[in-house]
Design a protein around this motif. Structure first.
Motif, PDB file in Angstrom:
ATOM      1  N   LEU A 269      41.050  35.970  43.765  1.00 32.69           N
ATOM      2  CA  LEU A 269      41.688  37.157  42.948  1.00 32.69           C
ATOM      3  C   LEU A 269      41.978  38.325  44.775  1.00 32.69           C
ATOM      4  O   LEU A 269      42.607  38.576  45.223  1.00 32.69           O
ATOM      5  CB  LEU A 269      40.263  38.669  42.687  1.00 32.69           C
ATOM      6  CG  LEU A 269      40.366  39.606  41.864  1.00 32.69           C
ATOM      7  CD1 LEU A 269      41.851  40.027  41.394  1.00 32.69           C
ATOM      8  CD2 LEU A 269      39.353  40.250  42.084  1.00 32.69           C
ATOM      9  N   PHE A 273      45.636  40.037  46.309  1.00 33.56           N
ATOM     10  CA  PHE A 273      45.343  41.143  47.197  1.00 33.56           C
ATOM     11  C   PHE A 273      46.298  41.177  48.191  1.00 33.56           C
ATOM     12  O   PHE A 273      46.785  42.085  48.375  1.00 33.56           O
ATOM     13  CB  PHE A 273      43.670  41.261  47.212  1.00 33.56           C
ATOM     14  CG  PHE A 273      43.062  42.393  46.001  1.00 33.56           C
ATOM     15  CD1 PHE A 273      43.806  43.776  45.360  1.00 33.56           C
ATOM     16  CD2 PHE A 273      41.934  42.171  45.826  1.00 33.56           C
ATOM     17  CE1 PHE A 273      43.493  44.171  44.049  1.00 33.56           C
ATOM     18  CE2 PHE A 273      41.099  43.281  44.727  1.00 33.56           C
ATOM     19  CZ  PHE A 273      42.172  43.641  44.251  1.00 33.56           C
ATOM     20  N   PHE A 278      47.319  46.208  45.308  1.00 34.06           N
ATOM     21  CA  PHE A 278      46.812  46.601  44.391  1.00 34.06           C
ATOM     22  C   PHE A 278      47.870  46.595  43.613  1.00 34.06           C
ATOM     23  O   PHE A 278      47.324  46.358  42.101  1.00 34.06           O
ATOM     24  CB  PHE A 278      46.031  47.819  44.786  1.00 34.06           C
ATOM     25  CG  PHE A 278      45.340  48.344  43.571  1.00 34.06           C
ATOM     26  CD1 PHE A 278      44.012  47.990  42.801  1.00 34.06           C
ATOM     27  CD2 PHE A 278      45.856  49.523  42.854  1.00 34.06           C
ATOM     28  CE1 PHE A 278      43.623  48.722  41.819  1.00 34.06           C
ATOM     29  CE2 PHE A 278      44.881  49.977  41.577  1.00 34.06           C
ATOM     30  CZ  PHE A 278      44.760  49.399  41.238  1.00 34.06           C
ATOM     31  N   THR A 281      49.157  43.493  41.333  1.00 31.81           N
ATOM     32  CA  THR A 281      47.814  42.372  41.017  1.00 31.81           C
ATOM     33  C   THR A 281      47.320  43.737  39.513  1.00 31.81           C
ATOM     34  O   THR A 281      47.056  43.128  38.537  1.00 31.81           O
ATOM     35  CB  THR A 281      46.118  42.115  42.200  1.00 31.81           C
ATOM     36  OG1 THR A 281      46.933  41.972  43.002  1.00 31.81           O
ATOM     37  CG2 THR A 281      45.441  41.780  41.186  1.00 31.81           C
ATOM     38  N   PHE A 321      41.579  41.049  37.358  1.00 33.56           N
ATOM     39  CA  PHE A 321      42.890  41.097  37.527  1.00 33.56           C
ATOM     40  C   PHE A 321      43.095  42.771  37.557  1.00 33.56           C
ATOM     41  O   PHE A 321      43.589  43.911  38.206  1.00 33.56           O
ATOM     42  CB  PHE A 321      44.340  40.971  37.272  1.00 33.56           C
ATOM     43  CG  PHE A 321      43.861  39.329  37.994  1.00 33.56           C
ATOM     44  CD1 PHE A 321      43.336  38.884  38.389  1.00 33.56           C
ATOM     45  CD2 PHE A 321      45.540  39.385  38.461  1.00 33.56           C
ATOM     46  CE1 PHE A 321      43.288  37.479  39.169  1.00 33.56           C
ATOM     47  CE2 PHE A 321      45.704  37.854  38.974  1.00 33.56           C
ATOM     48  CZ  PHE A 321      44.569  37.272  39.381  1.00 33.56           C
ATOM     49  N   SER A 325      39.362  44.201  39.948  1.00 31.60           N
ATOM     50  CA  SER A 325      40.534  45.123  40.836  1.00 31.60           C
ATOM     51  C   SER A 325      40.154  46.552  40.618  1.00 31.60           C
ATOM     52  O   SER A 325      40.210  47.148  42.409  1.00 31.60           O
ATOM     53  CB  SER A 325      41.815  44.569  40.414  1.00 31.60           C
ATOM     54  OG  SER A 325      41.882  44.753  39.702  1.00 31.60           O
ATOM     55  N   TYR A 329      39.065  48.511  44.161  1.00 31.27           N
ATOM     56  CA  TYR A 329      40.295  49.987  44.237  1.00 31.27           C
ATOM     57  C   TYR A 329      39.099  51.469  44.355  1.00 31.27           C
ATOM     58  O   TYR A 329      39.619  51.919  45.197  1.00 31.27           O
ATOM     59  CB  TYR A 329      41.207  50.065  43.407  1.00 31.27           C
ATOM     60  CG  TYR A 329      41.886  51.566  43.908  1.00 31.27           C
ATOM     61  CD1 TYR A 329      42.853  51.038  44.825  1.00 31.27           C
ATOM     62  CD2 TYR A 329      42.047  52.040  42.717  1.00 31.27           C
ATOM     63  CE1 TYR A 329      43.527  52.926  44.563  1.00 31.27           C
ATOM     64  CE2 TYR A 329      42.433  53.601  42.721  1.00 31.27           C
ATOM     65  CZ  TYR A 329      43.678  53.619  43.639  1.00 31.27           C
ATOM     66  OH  TYR A 329      44.587  54.693  44.391  1.00 31.27           O
TER      67      TYR A 329
END
Length: 411
Positions: A269, A273, A278, A281, A321, A325, A329
């Motif tokens: 991951l 990135f 972001f 992904t 993902f 992620s 974020y």
């Protein structure tokens, strides 16, 4: 951290997810084959996870963070959970089964936060130390699935017909009791909240972070997170019954490929990135959901088995993902003041509201495409979550503004 503490934390993580993986993957298959549950009833059973996720912050915020050591609450919850699992092992009727499962999930879901609390309390550098310990949880889930298919063979057609899948609850009960007593040997993790300060329910549920929704990108991400949970619910609820019904051998064991993939892509991951940022992904994660269900729709147990295996293996991209992620974020957007609240809000929105909607929809769709002989029109069923995921992809692609200049902060 000493090797002794590292071992104890790793064993704790192993058992924590071994327990969940022991019964959760095969729940839909068990309910349909042994308790003659309808698709709606199966959806109701899976929704206990969502109710547990909604109630869990109250248990953690009102009790664990303020009055008792985390390891002691963890032990007590798992001992009680073991007794409830043993009751489920003996159940023969869905009406009696459901309320006990609901109570179990209300008690189990808080333990997911408790094992993290116990772990983080022993770490000086969580970013480096947590992953090697948390990966044992994924290993525990994998071992549970492999045991069901290849050690005990409970999910063969003959053994399922004979009711052997109920033994998954017995296995979970034994592991839960072991973890319950083992928890009292874990390092002391005392409550850190100041009991003299008045506790706000809005803080427990993460509502303090609602101000983040004023930003367009975060609002789009928030809505997408809820919507993508509908396809996720289809996988949790229907994947194992689907594989078993169409005649795939050792379905539970084969589904552990998804967890192996999850562990692999978790390591990859940061590379994605850094290279793609972001938005791309996250889009890749959502597109994987679309592709996965198309593969399920057109695969079969014979010449199309490789399509099903690829679909299962996509779990790492689908989950890591998007959801992992997304947590990163959220952390980058929240700032120091709202980090915990923002994560709580996302958890409530996804595993609470989103999954609750998803399980309801999946149950209704399963009943809609149920034939008189008890079989399902799986191709039609899988096309629906694929279409929903495609809608989320388009929605996110149009309304989420690229933050390429800021994405280096997420790598």
């Amino acid at each position: 951290m000493s090797n002794g503490i590292r071992f104890r934390l790793s064993f704790m993580m192993f058992l924590e997810f071994f327990i969940w993986g022991s019964w959760f993957v095969t729940l839909g298959t068990f309910l349909g084959a042994n308790l003659s549950a309808t698709g709606t009833q199966i959806a109701t059973a899976f929704s206990t996870q969502s109710f547990g996720a909604i109630i869990a912050p109250f248990i953690i915020g009102l009790i664990a963070d303020r009055y008792f050591n985390a390891e002691k609450i963890l032990g007590l919850l798992h001992i009680i959970g073991g007794a409830l699992m043993f009751y489920l092992f003996q159940s023969t009727d869905f009406v009696a089964f459901y309320p006990v499962l609901l109570l179990y999930m209300i008690l189990y879901m808080p333990t997911l936060a408790l094992v993290n609390s116990v772990s983080f309390n022993q770490m000086k550098d969580p970013e480096k130390e947590f992953s090697p310990i948390r990966v044992w949880g994924t290993i525990g889930w994998i071992v549970a699935g492999l045991s069901i298919s290849y050690v005990f063979t409970w999910d063969t057609v003959e053994n399922m017909a004979s009711g052997f899948l109920k033994n998954t609850f017995l296995m979970a009960a034994i592991a839960s009791v072991i973890l319950g007593f083992f928890s009292f040997t874990l390092p002391k993790t005392p409550p850190k909240a100041d009991r003299s300060q008045k506790l706000k329910i809005s803080e427990i549920l993460g509502f303090d972070a609602l101000g983040l929704l004023k930003e367009r990108n975060f609002a789009v991400f928030f809505i997408s997170s809820i919507l993508i949970c509908i396809p996720l619910a289809f996988y949790y609820q229907n994947a194992n019954p689907f594989l078993a019904e169409i005649g795939v051998s050792d379905p539970t064991g084969k589904m552990t490929i998804g967890q192996i993939s999850e562990a692999l892509f978790l390591l990859l991951l940061p590379i994605f990135f850094k290279r793609f940022g972001f938005k791309k992904t996250l889009l890749l994660g959502m597109i994987a959901w679309v592709l996965r269900y198309l593969l399920f729709a057109f695969g079969d147990a014979d010449n199309g088995l490789f399509l099903l295996i690829i679909g299962i293996a996509l779990h790492g991209i689908c989950y890591d993902f998007f959801f992992v992620s997304g947590q990163i974020y959220t952390d980058s957007k929240a700032g120091d003041k709202f980090k915990s609240s923002a994560q709580g809000l996302i958890t409530l929105a996804t595993y609470g509201v989103g999954m609750l909607i998803g399980f309801f929809v999946a149950g209704k769709v399963s009943d809609l495409y149920l034939a008189a002989d008890g079989s399902h029109d799986w191709q039609s069923i899988w096309m629906i979550p694929s279409g929903i995921a495609a809608f989320v992809v388009i929605f996110f692609l149009i309304f989420f503004k690229d933050e390429s200049k800021k994405q280096s902060n997420l790598s």
